[in-house]
Design an enzyme around this catalytic site. Sequence first.
Site, PDB file in Angstrom:
ATOM      1  N   LEU A  93     112.233 -51.836 -18.374  1.00 31.80           N
ATOM      2  CA  LEU A  93     110.967 -52.034 -17.659  1.00 31.80           C
ATOM      3  C   LEU A  93     110.985 -53.411 -16.996  1.00 31.80           C
ATOM      4  O   LEU A  93     111.515 -54.365 -17.567  1.00 31.80           O
ATOM      5  CB  LEU A  93     109.784 -51.969 -18.643  1.00 31.80           C
ATOM      6  CG  LEU A  93     109.521 -50.610 -19.300  1.00 31.80           C
ATOM      7  CD1 LEU A  93     108.415 -50.729 -20.336  1.00 31.80           C
ATOM      8  CD2 LEU A  93     109.149 -49.571 -18.244  1.00 31.80           C
TER       9      LEU A  93
ATOM     10  N   GLU B  89      99.579 -52.677 -22.497  1.00 33.56           N
ATOM     11  CA  GLU B  89     100.037 -51.447 -21.844  1.00 33.56           C
ATOM     12  C   GLU B  89     100.858 -50.610 -22.824  1.00 33.56           C
ATOM     13  O   GLU B  89     100.713 -49.379 -22.909  1.00 33.56           O
ATOM     14  CB  GLU B  89     100.876 -51.813 -20.609  1.00 33.56           C
ATOM     15  CG  GLU B  89     100.744 -50.838 -19.454  1.00 33.56           C
ATOM     16  CD  GLU B  89     101.456 -49.520 -19.663  1.00 33.56           C
ATOM     17  OE1 GLU B  89     100.870 -48.462 -19.361  1.00 33.56           O
ATOM     18  OE2 GLU B  89     102.589 -49.544 -20.139  1.00 33.56           O
TER      19      GLU B  89
HETATM   20  N1  LIG Z   1     107.404 -47.819 -15.670  1.00 34.54           N
HETATM   21  C1  LIG Z   1     107.434 -46.738 -16.442  1.00 34.54           C
HETATM   22  O1  LIG Z   1     106.390 -46.153 -16.786  1.00 34.54           O
HETATM   23  C2  LIG Z   1     108.770 -46.202 -16.926  1.00 34.54           C
HETATM   24  C3  LIG Z   1     108.804 -45.167 -17.859  1.00 34.54           C
HETATM   25  C4  LIG Z   1     110.048 -44.677 -18.266  1.00 34.54           C
HETATM   26  C5  LIG Z   1     111.209 -45.225 -17.764  1.00 34.54           C
HETATM   27  N2  LIG Z   1     111.129 -46.244 -16.870  1.00 34.54           N
HETATM   28  C6  LIG Z   1     112.348 -46.831 -16.297  1.00 34.54           C
HETATM   29  O2  LIG Z   1     113.020 -45.844 -15.510  1.00 34.54           O
HETATM   30  C7  LIG Z   1     114.413 -46.190 -15.493  1.00 34.54           C
HETATM   31  C8  LIG Z   1     115.216 -44.962 -15.916  1.00 34.54           C
HETATM   32  O3  LIG Z   1     114.991 -43.929 -14.961  1.00 34.54           O
HETATM   33  P1  LIG Z   1     116.235 -43.053 -14.405  1.00 34.54           P
HETATM   34  O4  LIG Z   1     115.752 -42.202 -13.314  1.00 34.54           O
HETATM   35  O5  LIG Z   1     117.366 -43.980 -14.149  1.00 34.54           O
HETATM   36  O6  LIG Z   1     116.684 -42.189 -15.674  1.00 34.54           O
HETATM   37  P2  LIG Z   1     115.939 -41.073 -16.559  1.00 34.54           P
HETATM   38  O7  LIG Z   1     115.106 -40.167 -15.701  1.00 34.54           O
HETATM   39  O8  LIG Z   1     115.317 -41.708 -17.743  1.00 34.54           O
HETATM   40  O9  LIG Z   1     117.222 -40.283 -17.120  1.00 34.54           O
HETATM   41  C9  LIG Z   1     118.062 -39.645 -16.216  1.00 34.54           C
HETATM   42  C10 LIG Z   1     119.011 -38.734 -16.985  1.00 34.54           C
HETATM   43  O10 LIG Z   1     118.261 -37.728 -17.671  1.00 34.54           O
HETATM   44  C11 LIG Z   1     118.972 -36.489 -17.596  1.00 34.54           C
HETATM   45  N3  LIG Z   1     118.142 -35.558 -16.832  1.00 34.54           N
HETATM   46  C12 LIG Z   1     117.202 -35.846 -15.881  1.00 34.54           C
HETATM   47  N4  LIG Z   1     116.644 -34.706 -15.440  1.00 34.54           N
HETATM   48  C13 LIG Z   1     117.233 -33.689 -16.114  1.00 34.54           C
HETATM   49  C14 LIG Z   1     117.087 -32.268 -16.112  1.00 34.54           C
HETATM   50  N5  LIG Z   1     116.199 -31.656 -15.297  1.00 34.54           N
HETATM   51  N6  LIG Z   1     117.857 -31.534 -16.918  1.00 34.54           N
HETATM   52  C15 LIG Z   1     118.748 -32.117 -17.747  1.00 34.54           C
HETATM   53  N7  LIG Z   1     118.932 -33.451 -17.827  1.00 34.54           N
HETATM   54  C16 LIG Z   1     118.194 -34.212 -16.999  1.00 34.54           C
HETATM   55  C17 LIG Z   1     120.307 -36.791 -16.959  1.00 34.54           C
HETATM   56  O11 LIG Z   1     121.155 -37.180 -18.033  1.00 34.54           O
HETATM   57  P3  LIG Z   1     122.765 -36.984 -17.996  1.00 34.54           P
HETATM   58  O12 LIG Z   1     123.252 -37.974 -16.988  1.00 34.54           O
HETATM   59  O13 LIG Z   1     123.197 -37.307 -19.398  1.00 34.54           O
HETATM   60  O14 LIG Z   1     123.030 -35.560 -17.610  1.00 34.54           O
HETATM   61  C18 LIG Z   1     119.982 -37.980 -16.086  1.00 34.54           C
HETATM   62  O15 LIG Z   1     121.107 -38.778 -15.752  1.00 34.54           O
HETATM   63  C19 LIG Z   1     114.586 -47.355 -16.474  1.00 34.54           C
HETATM   64  O16 LIG Z   1     114.596 -48.569 -15.728  1.00 34.54           O
HETATM   65  C20 LIG Z   1     113.353 -47.265 -17.338  1.00 34.54           C
HETATM   66  O17 LIG Z   1     112.982 -48.495 -17.936  1.00 34.54           O
HETATM   67  C21 LIG Z   1     109.934 -46.733 -16.439  1.00 34.54           C
END
Ligand SMILES: NC(=O)c1ccc[n+]([C@@H]2O[C@H](COP(=O)([O-])OP(=O)(O)OC[C@H]3O[C@@H](n4cnc5c(N)ncnc54)[C@H](OP(=O)(O)O)[C@@H]3O)[C@@H](O)[C@H]2O)c1
Length: 205
Positions: A24, A31
């Site tokens: 984050l 929050e």
């Molecule tokens: N501000 C907020 O409220 C908040 C909340 C949560 C997270 N975040 C931030 O968001 C960032 C992470 O987001 P991100 O987009 O990089 O990753 P993410 O959505 O957390 O994870 C992505 C991974 O999830 C799996 N995945 C996603 N959709 C899928 C589906 N439909 N079916 C099967 N597997 C699926 C895949 O894993 P595989 O590669 O293993 O196949 C993909 O590489 C971080 O910086 C985190 O801190 C912010």
Amino acid sequence: MGKPIVCIVAALCPHMGIGYRGGLPWKLSQEMKYFRQVTTSTFTEGKSNAVIMGRRTWESIPAKFRPLKGRINVVLSRQFPSFQREDDRFLSNDLSHAIKSLQDLPVERIYIIGGAQLYTESIDIATHWLVTNIHFNSQNEQPPPVDTFLPRLTHHEEVSPEQLAEFLPSQVELPPLQALQYGNHHYSMQDNFTYWYTLYESQNT
Ligand SMILES: NC(=O)c1ccc[n+]([C@@H]2O[C@H](COP(=O)([O-])OP(=O)(O)OC[C@H]3O[C@@H](n4cnc5c(N)ncnc54)[C@H](OP(=O)(O)O)[C@@H]3O)[C@@H](O)[C@H]2O)c1
């Protein structure tokens, strides 16, 4: 008994930024508390909520805090089976299948808790978005860097703070309503951040 609501929970800065280098961009204790209370609290005793997250978001949670307690944790990865319990969490390779499987359990609400990939895939599935709007106010310091963004919400409209309060179980402690420069909202403040809690509802239902 109706199906559980599918609701997205996200904290966003003004240009829809949500993350930086896998974590984050901010550390905001109120929050975090709000997120914990929202995703844990239920209207019905004996029921739990489920939280669904992408593999990267799971990995961003410090090991000592995961699985998120008091909630059914589901982690998605394309490497996982279709829906299977492993230790203290469920693993799934298919978002729709995970949601259907959770609907067979005594689950009150299904919260999609990120990250960007999962939010983007859930836009048409989630009927509600609980959004924390985060603004950085300092004139002297730079806002925190952000490298992960969400698309704009086009099919969802913000509802009033009163409707937000009704949507949440009474255990969720919203700060008092205030009329500040960003409008009439439930505000928290910490360091150089002002943030407030909102609910968006889908216009497609
Ligand atoms: N501000 C907020 O409220 C908040 C909340 C949560 C997270 N975040 C931030 O968001 C960032 C992470 O987001 P991100 O987009 O990089 O990753 P993410 O959505 O957390 O994870 C992505 C991974 O999830 C799996 N995945 C996603 N959709 C899928 C589906 N439909 N079916 C099967 N597997 C699926 C895949 O894993 P595989 O590669 O293993 O196949 C993909 O590489 C971080 O910086 C985190 O801190 C912010």
